[in-house]
Structures are given as C-alpha cells and as structure tokens.
Design an enzyme around this catalytic site. Structure first.
Site, PDB file in Angstrom:
ATOM      1  N   ARG A 196      -7.544   0.166  -9.962  1.00 33.94           N
ATOM      2  CA  ARG A 196      -7.538  -1.288 -10.177  1.00 33.94           C
ATOM      3  C   ARG A 196      -7.818  -1.653 -11.633  1.00 33.94           C
ATOM      4  O   ARG A 196      -7.296  -2.654 -12.141  1.00 33.94           O
ATOM      5  CB  ARG A 196      -8.545  -1.962  -9.239  1.00 33.94           C
ATOM      6  CG  ARG A 196      -8.112  -1.850  -7.770  1.00 33.94           C
ATOM      7  CD  ARG A 196      -9.245  -2.124  -6.804  1.00 33.94           C
ATOM      8  NE  ARG A 196      -9.799  -3.452  -6.979  1.00 33.94           N
ATOM      9  CZ  ARG A 196     -10.946  -3.862  -6.445  1.00 33.94           C
ATOM     10  NH1 ARG A 196     -11.664  -3.024  -5.691  1.00 33.94           N
ATOM     11  NH2 ARG A 196     -11.368  -5.077  -6.638  1.00 33.94           N
ATOM     12  N   ASP A 198     -12.542   0.915  -1.162  1.00 31.63           N
ATOM     13  CA  ASP A 198     -13.377  -0.284  -1.307  1.00 31.63           C
ATOM     14  C   ASP A 198     -12.971  -1.385  -0.333  1.00 31.63           C
ATOM     15  O   ASP A 198     -11.928  -1.309   0.305  1.00 31.63           O
ATOM     16  CB  ASP A 198     -13.251  -0.824  -2.742  1.00 31.63           C
ATOM     17  CG  ASP A 198     -13.995   0.041  -3.745  1.00 31.63           C
ATOM     18  OD1 ASP A 198     -14.952   0.723  -3.347  1.00 31.63           O
ATOM     19  OD2 ASP A 198     -13.603   0.030  -4.927  1.00 31.63           O
ATOM     20  N   TYR A 239      -2.752   7.110  -4.905  1.00 30.64           N
ATOM     21  CA  TYR A 239      -2.933   5.679  -4.634  1.00 30.64           C
ATOM     22  C   TYR A 239      -1.716   4.928  -5.148  1.00 30.64           C
ATOM     23  O   TYR A 239      -1.085   5.335  -6.119  1.00 30.64           O
ATOM     24  CB  TYR A 239      -4.171   5.146  -5.370  1.00 30.64           C
ATOM     25  CG  TYR A 239      -5.488   5.419  -4.678  1.00 30.64           C
ATOM     26  CD1 TYR A 239      -6.012   4.511  -3.765  1.00 30.64           C
ATOM     27  CD2 TYR A 239      -6.217   6.577  -4.958  1.00 30.64           C
ATOM     28  CE1 TYR A 239      -7.228   4.754  -3.136  1.00 30.64           C
ATOM     29  CE2 TYR A 239      -7.440   6.822  -4.331  1.00 30.64           C
ATOM     30  CZ  TYR A 239      -7.936   5.901  -3.423  1.00 30.64           C
ATOM     31  OH  TYR A 239      -9.140   6.140  -2.797  1.00 30.64           O
ATOM     32  N   ARG A 272     -13.262   7.174  -0.215  1.00 31.06           N
ATOM     33  CA  ARG A 272     -14.015   6.012   0.256  1.00 31.06           C
ATOM     34  C   ARG A 272     -13.416   4.737  -0.321  1.00 31.06           C
ATOM     35  O   ARG A 272     -13.836   4.269  -1.370  1.00 31.06           O
ATOM     36  CB  ARG A 272     -15.487   6.165  -0.132  1.00 31.06           C
ATOM     37  CG  ARG A 272     -16.200   7.236   0.675  1.00 31.06           C
ATOM     38  CD  ARG A 272     -17.546   7.564   0.080  1.00 31.06           C
ATOM     39  NE  ARG A 272     -17.377   8.124  -1.270  1.00 31.06           N
ATOM     40  CZ  ARG A 272     -18.365   8.473  -2.070  1.00 31.06           C
ATOM     41  NH1 ARG A 272     -19.610   8.312  -1.675  1.00 31.06           N
ATOM     42  NH2 ARG A 272     -18.124   8.972  -3.260  1.00 31.06           N
TER      43      ARG A 272
END
Lengths: 246, 246
Positions: free
Chosen positions: A199, A54, A112, A52
C-alpha cells in the site's frame, strides 16, 4: 491419537473483518475460520497463516494450516467448512501435509495485487478497487519507478511506522503494472512483505504517476530507509493476497 | 418559476435494499435517491423509474427522471449527487429532457441480464451470480429453449403469481445466452417485463439445462399461460437491469 496437519487455501472478502489476526473485541477472519474448523473437527482449532492481511484487505490465495486429531476425511473438509462458513470466506484445495509444514515459515514467496480504477465511480467495484485520476503517461512512469524495487533491499521506507520486525530486508522478485481498460493492476511478489508495504509502494507510485515526483526518485526513496520520504498508504480495499508459494 | 425535467442513469447494488420502489418500513433505492436529490435541489423530489427492480436486484443502466424548480446546473447534478449518495448507488449521464419525458412510459425497451456461475464458491461473486451445476451440453439446450421466447407472446407462465398487471403480453426482441469461462450470461430485451419474468425464465432454463425437461417444452410452457407449469424463480442477486432504450 494421530495428529494431522491440514493445509487449506482461503479466499475471503476482507470488508467486514478487522484483518486476519485474532483481536479481542473485533471480528477477524481468524476467529471466524477457527470457529468453523472447531465445528468440523470437534476440537478447538488454532490456525497458522501465511500472510496476516490488514483490516479490509482481501485474499484469493491465502494459505493456512492447522493441527487436529479429528478424523474428518480430507476430501470432506472443504465441503463441510464451506457449508457452514460465512458467505465471505471460502476454503479450497484441502491437503494433508507433513507435520512440520508451517503456512508462514515454510512459505518461499507471497504475491499481492493492488487494483486501481481510472474511470467513474461504480457500486460494484468500490469494495475492490481504489479510484484514481491519472494522466495518460502515468502507467509508463509508474512502471519505470517499479523496476527500482526488484531485488534484495532494505524496505524501511515502505514499512508502516512502528511495525515490529527483526529485519526490513526483503527480496522482491516481481513488480509489474498492467492495464486492463480503465483498470490498473499492480502485482508484487517477494519472499515476504513488511506491514503496509504494497500500500505504501502504491501510494508512492501514484505520486510518480501524477507527476508530483519523477520515476528516478524511487531508488532514492528506497535508499533513504525512512518512512517519511515515501508516499501515503493507499486504502486497504484495493489489495488482494493472491498467492503463496512453498 | 421554471420547471425542469432531469433524467439520470443509475447504477446500484441492490443487496442492501428492498427493491427500488418506496416502502413504508424498509430501505429502498427510491427513498435513498429521493432523499439525496432533495438535498441538491432544495425541494422534495419524486422520481419516476423505468424498471421497478425487486429486492436484491442490481442495476447498471436504470433510468429515472424527476421534475424540479431547483436551479442546479445540469453538469453539476451527478457530481453533487455522487458526492452525498450511499456508496452502493451511483448516478451517471445527467440530461435535461422535455417535460413530457417519462422514464417508465417513454421507454421502448429494457434489457436485463442474469449471471450463472458454474465453478466453485467465491466470496467476490456471491452477491452478483447464482451458482449452478450444469452438464456440459446445458448451454446449447438452454439456447434452443430460449429461442421459443422471441416475439410477441402472453408471458403469464413467466409472471409472478398475483402480480397486478393489465396485460401479460410482451414482445421479446432478444434472448441470448453466452459463455465466458465458468460464467453464463443470459440477456433478454423486451418492450417490458412482467414481475420476476427473467428469474422465472432462468429457473425454467435451468430445468432444461440439467435435463429435467426438454428444450422443446419451452414453447409448451409458454402456451400454457400458467405460472405453475414453469420452473422456479431463481434468486434476485444474479439479476441486473442493464439498459433502457427510448
């Protein structure tokens, strides 16, 4: 009535969306995708998603699946979808999968990438990279720090405060930083990621890169299991979900 | 009062603009740039531009100049401009130039590039490339055709119908096509370009690439001096003004 389970890989630019997951009053990737899938299957669609993402986060290798009794041939699904989907969402690699396949729970690993740009501003990279100023030795310092994250750890320090999750233990199998001219690319693979994890890791690495902290502190930050000791959350637009492995 | 002449290089994404040149009821790059220059010089700004790019066309090496009696130090111009400019316009390489320097009339050569994408759709390339299907031998056929354009010619066949211009004679000094995986990059350098010239050349090349026409026809199309014999005008979003030489 035969129920089919269809898997698709999605690439999307997250700029215009408030994340993947459906929300009542904001455009989301899920809403856009389900709307177009309903058009091609002739019935309401509910997708299950691997990661999911962001608001503002992009994907090149997102994976979804959905159940349908629609009879569209599998080889037509992607052509039909891309023909009517918004320009910032593209489907690839359609496959009929066993009914028990679940894009989220069946996934073994996600990858990622975060892109940092060390040169002047560019109108063409602003949606996809985060601009930073770093000293020459920063990549080496950041790489040293990254190695502390490999393995099974409680990643509470790198999880958005208030995120709802049972356990914050994850296993990171890859954490690397490569240089491509002025572009720095961080790649992380894990069995799963906590909210904002890449992040916050990147924000912490930047503090180490500029010399505000030492590479050896990464292990201490991890051990603290405390979000407040890690660095800031970098902006979403440098982040891409690039691969989900099953 | 000292009048200064300041030259800037601009990079911009043309997606959101109706071309460079100011228009009464549509957003243009010129309007956006002049507005911000006025903020940093304290007086109305009127820019002269090297190449008036059309709606949707991008630039990495556009050149402008403007006269000002403002006293902002030259090394501050770019920082100040980029600090307040829209994210899709970036200024680089500020220089004080002689008063007689004219971004358009002083230019000796301009280089444009057009990007063709031969693979599946991508949400990240859609603003910057034109997607095409081409047979394997297309690049070689297109390169052969391109060579016919080198030199001084009347390019009426490759000029938008109705374009206002004194002469349609231009000298093309470079016309090349290079392959970078599924990306095809056309590069053209000339003393000047007619309206839509690169896009009509590209449209004609595509007809040659797919086999609808032969490479040898390029010379005949050029000699015809007739817009109707050339190919279609390809979309603006694959086109970049990359360099202006003085």
């Amino acid at each position: 009535m035969v129920i089919r389970n269809i898997r698709l890989v999605l690439a999307y630019e997250g700029t215009a969306y408030h994340g993947f997951q459906r929300q009542p009053n904001a455009p989301t990737v899920q809403e856009a995708v389900e709307k177009k899938l309903a058009c091609i299957t002739g019935e309401p669609a509910q997708v299950i998603v691997a990661g999911r993402t962001d608001a503002g986060v992009h994907a090149t290798g997102q994976v979804i699946n959905f159940h349908t009794s629609g009879r569209i041939p599998i080889e037509r699904v992607v052509l039909a979808f891309n023909g009517i989907a918004p320009f910032d969402i593209v489907a690839r690699h359609p496959a009929e999968v066993p009914l028990e396949f679940h894009a989220r729970f069946s996934a073994r690993a996600r990858t990622y990438r975060y892109y940092l740009w060390r040169a002047g501003p560019s109108p063409f990279l602003r949606r996809y990279t985060c601009r930073v100023r770093l000293p020459a030795d920063a990549p080496e310092r950041m790489r040293t720090a990254l190695s502390a994250l490999i393995g099974e750890h409680d990643f509470t320090s790198f999880c958005a405060a208030g995120a709802e999750t049972d356990t914050r233990v994850r296993t990171v199998t890859q954490a690397s930083l490569t240089e491509h001219g002025p572009l720095l690319r961080l790649t992380m693979t894990a069995d799963g990621f906590l909210q904002s994890m890449v992040r916050i890791v990147t924000g912490t690495l930047l503090e180490i890169g500029v010399g505000k902290r030492e590479p050896a502190e990464m292990a201490e930050i991890l051990a603290a299991r405390d979000r407040t000791v890690a660095g800031e959350t970098v902006p979403p637009y440098g982040l891409f979900l690039t691969r989900v492995a099953y």
